[in-house]
Structure formats: C-alpha cells, structure tokens
Scaffold this motif. Structure first.
Motif, short mmCIF file in Angstrom:
data_model
loop_
_atom_site.label_atom_id
_atom_site.label_comp_id
_atom_site.label_asym_id
_atom_site.label_seq_id
_atom_site.Cartn_x
_atom_site.Cartn_y
_atom_site.Cartn_z
N TYR A 11 -16.88 48.97 -3.52
CA TYR A 11 -16.82 47.63 -4.10
C TYR A 11 -15.62 47.49 -5.04
O TYR A 11 -14.94 46.49 -5.05
CB TYR A 11 -18.11 47.39 -4.88
CG TYR A 11 -18.47 45.95 -5.07
CD1 TYR A 11 -19.11 45.24 -4.07
CD2 TYR A 11 -18.19 45.30 -6.27
CE1 TYR A 11 -19.46 43.92 -4.24
CE2 TYR A 11 -18.55 43.98 -6.45
CZ TYR A 11 -19.19 43.29 -5.43
OH TYR A 11 -19.53 41.99 -5.61
N TYR A 24 -13.30 39.35 -11.48
CA TYR A 24 -14.34 38.34 -11.21
C TYR A 24 -13.77 37.25 -10.29
O TYR A 24 -14.44 36.78 -9.36
CB TYR A 24 -14.82 37.75 -12.54
CG TYR A 24 -16.14 37.00 -12.48
CD1 TYR A 24 -16.91 36.92 -11.31
CD2 TYR A 24 -16.65 36.37 -13.62
CE1 TYR A 24 -18.12 36.23 -11.28
CE2 TYR A 24 -17.86 35.69 -13.59
CZ TYR A 24 -18.58 35.61 -12.42
OH TYR A 24 -19.77 34.93 -12.39
N ILE A 27 -13.94 38.45 -6.81
CA ILE A 27 -15.31 38.38 -6.27
C ILE A 27 -15.63 36.93 -5.88
O ILE A 27 -16.24 36.68 -4.83
CB ILE A 27 -16.33 38.90 -7.31
CG1 ILE A 27 -16.17 40.41 -7.51
CG2 ILE A 27 -17.76 38.56 -6.90
CD1 ILE A 27 -17.05 41.00 -8.60
N LEU A 41 -20.04 38.53 -18.44
CA LEU A 41 -19.65 39.69 -17.65
C LEU A 41 -18.78 40.65 -18.48
O LEU A 41 -18.97 41.87 -18.44
CB LEU A 41 -18.89 39.24 -16.39
CG LEU A 41 -18.55 40.34 -15.39
CD1 LEU A 41 -19.81 41.03 -14.86
CD2 LEU A 41 -17.74 39.79 -14.22
N ARG A 44 -21.00 42.64 -20.64
CA ARG A 44 -21.72 43.72 -19.94
C ARG A 44 -20.80 44.92 -19.72
O ARG A 44 -21.19 46.06 -19.89
CB ARG A 44 -22.26 43.21 -18.60
CG ARG A 44 -23.56 42.44 -18.75
CD ARG A 44 -24.10 42.04 -17.41
NE ARG A 44 -23.53 40.78 -16.94
CZ ARG A 44 -23.37 40.44 -15.67
NH1 ARG A 44 -23.72 41.26 -14.72
NH2 ARG A 44 -22.85 39.28 -15.34
N LEU A 56 -17.67 53.71 -11.62
CA LEU A 56 -17.64 53.56 -10.17
C LEU A 56 -16.32 54.08 -9.58
O LEU A 56 -16.32 54.80 -8.57
CB LEU A 56 -17.84 52.09 -9.78
CG LEU A 56 -17.87 51.81 -8.28
CD1 LEU A 56 -18.93 52.64 -7.56
CD2 LEU A 56 -18.12 50.34 -8.01
N ALA A 107 -21.73 51.93 1.12
CA ALA A 107 -22.92 51.09 0.99
C ALA A 107 -23.61 51.20 2.35
O ALA A 107 -22.98 50.94 3.38
CB ALA A 107 -22.55 49.65 0.69
N SER A 114 -21.71 41.46 3.25
CA SER A 114 -21.17 42.65 2.56
C SER A 114 -20.30 43.46 3.53
O SER A 114 -19.08 43.33 3.54
CB SER A 114 -22.27 43.49 1.91
OG SER A 114 -23.12 44.05 2.88
N TYR A 118 -15.97 43.80 4.31
CA TYR A 118 -15.11 44.99 4.25
C TYR A 118 -14.35 45.12 5.58
O TYR A 118 -13.17 45.42 5.62
CB TYR A 118 -15.94 46.25 4.05
CG TYR A 118 -16.57 46.47 2.67
CD1 TYR A 118 -15.89 47.21 1.70
CD2 TYR A 118 -17.83 46.00 2.35
CE1 TYR A 118 -16.47 47.47 0.46
CE2 TYR A 118 -18.41 46.24 1.11
CZ TYR A 118 -17.73 46.98 0.18
OH TYR A 118 -18.30 47.22 -1.05
N LEU A 171 -29.04 39.23 -1.97
CA LEU A 171 -28.01 38.39 -1.34
C LEU A 171 -28.59 36.99 -1.17
O LEU A 171 -29.81 36.83 -1.21
CB LEU A 171 -27.63 38.96 0.04
CG LEU A 171 -26.65 40.14 0.03
CD1 LEU A 171 -26.48 40.69 1.45
CD2 LEU A 171 -25.29 39.75 -0.54
N SER A 210 -27.00 36.90 -8.46
CA SER A 210 -25.98 36.16 -9.23
C SER A 210 -26.40 34.70 -9.37
O SER A 210 -26.99 34.15 -8.44
CB SER A 210 -24.65 36.16 -8.50
OG SER A 210 -24.01 37.38 -8.62
N PRO A 211 -26.03 34.06 -10.49
CA PRO A 211 -26.39 32.64 -10.66
C PRO A 211 -25.43 31.74 -9.91
O PRO A 211 -24.57 31.08 -10.48
CB PRO A 211 -26.28 32.44 -12.18
CG PRO A 211 -25.30 33.47 -12.63
CD PRO A 211 -25.31 34.60 -11.64
N THR A 212 -25.56 31.72 -8.56
CA THR A 212 -24.61 30.92 -7.77
C THR A 212 -25.17 29.55 -7.41
O THR A 212 -24.52 28.78 -6.69
CB THR A 212 -24.27 31.66 -6.45
OG1 THR A 212 -25.49 31.95 -5.78
CG2 THR A 212 -23.50 32.93 -6.70
N PHE A 243 -27.39 51.27 -2.97
CA PHE A 243 -26.16 51.73 -3.63
C PHE A 243 -26.17 53.26 -3.59
O PHE A 243 -27.24 53.86 -3.52
CB PHE A 243 -26.15 51.37 -5.12
CG PHE A 243 -26.41 49.95 -5.45
CD1 PHE A 243 -25.45 48.97 -5.21
CD2 PHE A 243 -27.57 49.58 -6.09
CE1 PHE A 243 -25.68 47.66 -5.58
CE2 PHE A 243 -27.81 48.27 -6.46
CZ PHE A 243 -26.86 47.30 -6.20
N LEU A 248 -22.14 49.21 -12.73
CA LEU A 248 -22.70 48.15 -13.56
C LEU A 248 -24.11 47.74 -13.12
O LEU A 248 -24.99 47.53 -13.96
CB LEU A 248 -21.78 46.92 -13.48
CG LEU A 248 -22.08 45.76 -14.42
CD1 LEU A 248 -21.74 46.12 -15.85
CD2 LEU A 248 -21.30 44.51 -14.01
#
Ligand code: FEC
Length: 299
Positions: A11, A24, A27, A41, A44, A56, A107, A114, A118, A171, A210-212, A243, A248
C-alpha cells in the motif's frame, strides 16, 4: 534466455508528517479532501510516531530483501500510494534485464477496489515490455494459514474461553452487488485458520472504514464489540487476516481505537502479532512466485 524479477507491491506509507497531505491526495485520486479529515489523519500518523519510524515501509523493505535472498533473483518494491511507485519498480526490473515479471501484492485477498488497482498500475507501467505473471490472491496458501493459526494458538493457550474475531479492511458495500469475491475469500481464510487452530467460538468483522459518504461492508469492529458484549463476551482476541504487516490500520484502528472501545465496554482485547517479515511468510511468498513462474507461458 528468460530473466525473472518480482515486483512486490504494498500500500505504501508516508515517511514524514509533511508527506501526509500528498499521500492522502494520492489515495483520494483527485477527489476532494475535507480539511478536518486531513487534520485527523496527520494526528493519527503523529501518534503512530512516523517521524521516527514508518513501520509499513520498513517491514516491506525487510520482506523484499528476505524474499530476494530466498528466490535468488531480483525483487523490487512498488508502492500503490507512495514511493518507490509501482512504475519505478517496473523500470528497475526492466533495467536489470527482466523479461518475465511476477506481480505479487502484500495483501492476500482479491477485490476490484484493491488488487485490481495494483494490477492496473503494474500493467500500465509494463506496457507490454515484459511478460507479466500476476498473482490475484493467496489467502488460502497453507503456509499463510499455518502461520496465522500458530499465532492464534499462541494467544488462546490457557484462554480457551475467549472469543476470536477475524478482521479485514472494509470496502464500499457496492462491491457485493458487483459479484466481487473479496468477502468470500476473507471468510475462507478465517474458516481455514479457525479450523487449523481448533477454534469453536469465532466471528468475522470489518475494520478501518473511511468516511466517504457511502455504505461500507460491516459489521465494523467497533459495533461488533458492542454486539459481542450484549452476548456476554468479555474477552476478545483479534486476528487480522486481510493485512500482513503492522501499519496505521493495525496500530491505530485496532490497538488504539478498538482497544479503547473494548475498555469502555469493560472488555479485554488482544491481537496476534502480525506476520510482518516472518521467514514462514517469506517462504510462502517464494513458493507462490515459483509456481507463478512454473505455469507455461500463455496458460
Ligand atoms: O500504515 C500506513 O501508512 C498505511 C496503512 C494502510 C493500509 C491500507 C490498506 C487498505 N486500504 C484499503 C482500502 C481503502 C479505501 C479507502 C482507503 C483509505 C485509506 C486512508 C489511509 C489508508 N487507507 Fe486504505 N490502507 C491504509 C491507509 N483505504 C490513510 C485515507 C484516510 C482514511 O480513510 O483513514 C478509501 C479511499 C477513498 O477515500 O475513496 C477503499 C484496502 C486495504 C487492504 C489491501 C491493501 O493493503 O492494499 C482494501 C495498509
């Protein structure tokens, strides 16, 4: 003569706090970012201590180096959202003379949101300049299942009455209607690990939503803990299956947020040690790469 190389994808994680806005933005892929979400973020990552150590990226490098030693041919790291980018890894592989590239993501479970992303980055960068052997998923690999079940057993020994929760990154729930195999693959890994570890009392929940603004797959672990509490469960052990490394989503979402929720509910929460660069995981990844290369071209 055919030369092989691996592009090992992860990631990616920012190296410094000042990298977080660009990370961010990557992403979000150009979609707007609410300033309060960026501030949150950054906070965090500050709590995670990334200015001292970016877990990571360090673990990914350790895994890459160990896999290269195990295979005896080049393994290049390519990050989906940070540096070195997947395209940089491809250039290194081609520059070293690779004619066949194995694409392997750190992953284990496939989703169009996801692993497919990639793959897109890898294919775009390769642009047909070498043969691609892409590994779509590996969540049922016996070595991976054995590694996780060993870690699970280490936690349950003497605490056989505790409830185990397997987790993975959530997701957007729309993938369900699109026939995405993500949930089914995750549950299969959980079943295999639970079976190998002899667990009777276990469940599955998602994490790191995530708050999308759209619905995500659930139950989220924070709600799930409350539901388990209602059922009388007091001691919870967590095994992330989606994972492989500390990052994080593990060190914050589970070790801080979920642990805090459990404490508020009067519950205990512990998690397995992540596989990280464990030699067993590296041997498993090497086996996957060797098999990908053994498949006849075009099969
Ligand atoms: O330690 C680190 O610095 C990186 C931790 C990290 C990993 C990770 C893995 C996955 N994600 C997946 C899906 C999504 C979707 C969105 C999304 C958003 C974020 C944000 C951060 C982040 N993810 Fe992540 N993810 C990690 C970190 N992820 C930071 C942005 C802030 C936030 O929402 O908390 C939503 C994108 C959007 O806004 O549209 C979707 C999936 C995985 C597991 C597979 C993999 O590793 O690739 C799936 C590690």
């Amino acid at each position: 003569m055919s030369e092989s190389a691996v592009v090992l994808m992860a990631y990616g994680s920012p190296e410094r706090l000042e990298d977080v806005p660009a990370y961010y933005a990557d992403i979000r892929g150009g979609r707007p970012i609410r300033p309060e979400l960026l501030d949150d973020l950054v906070e965090r990552y500050r709590e995670l201590g990334i200015d001292r150590e970016s877990p990571l990226n360090a673990i990914t490098e350790e895994t890459r180096a160990a896999l290269e030693r195990e295979l005896g041919f080049p393994v290049h790291t390519g990050m989906r959202h940070w540096r070195p980018r997947i395209a940089e890894a491809v250039e290194r592989a081609l520059g070293g003379g690779a004619t066949t590239v194995v694409g392997l993501v750190l992953a284990p479970h496939y989703s169009s949101l996801s692993i497919a992303r990639y793959r897109e980055q890898l294919e775009d960068a390769l642009d047909g300049r070498a043969e691609l052997r892409f590994v779509e998923s590996w969540g049922e690999e016996p070595g991976f299942v054995a590694l996780l079940s060993h870690r699970v057993t280490m936690l349950t020994r003497g605490h056989e009455d505790r409830h185990f929760v397997f987790t993975a990154h959530s997701l957007p729930a729309r993938i369900r209607d699109e026939g995405d195999p993500y949930e089914e693959q995750l549950l299969r890994t959980a079943e295999l690990v639970a079976g190998a570890a002899g667990l009777d009392d276990w469940s599955f929940s998602f994490q790191s939503e995530s708050p999308t603004g759209e619905p995500w797959l659930g139950p989220d672990i924070l709600d799930h803990l409350a539901a388990l509490h209602e059922r009388g469960v007091r001691d919870v052990l967590v095994c992330p299956v989606g994972f492989v490394a500390d990052h994080l989503e593990i060190r914050w979402d589970l070790d801080v947020e979920a642990a805090r929720r459990a404490a508020e509910l009067g519950m205990t929460l512990e998690r397995i040690e992540m596989p990280n660069a464990d030699p067993e995981l590296v041997r498993t990844l090497a086996g996957i790469v060797r098999r990908a290369l053994a498949v006849p071209s075009g099969a």
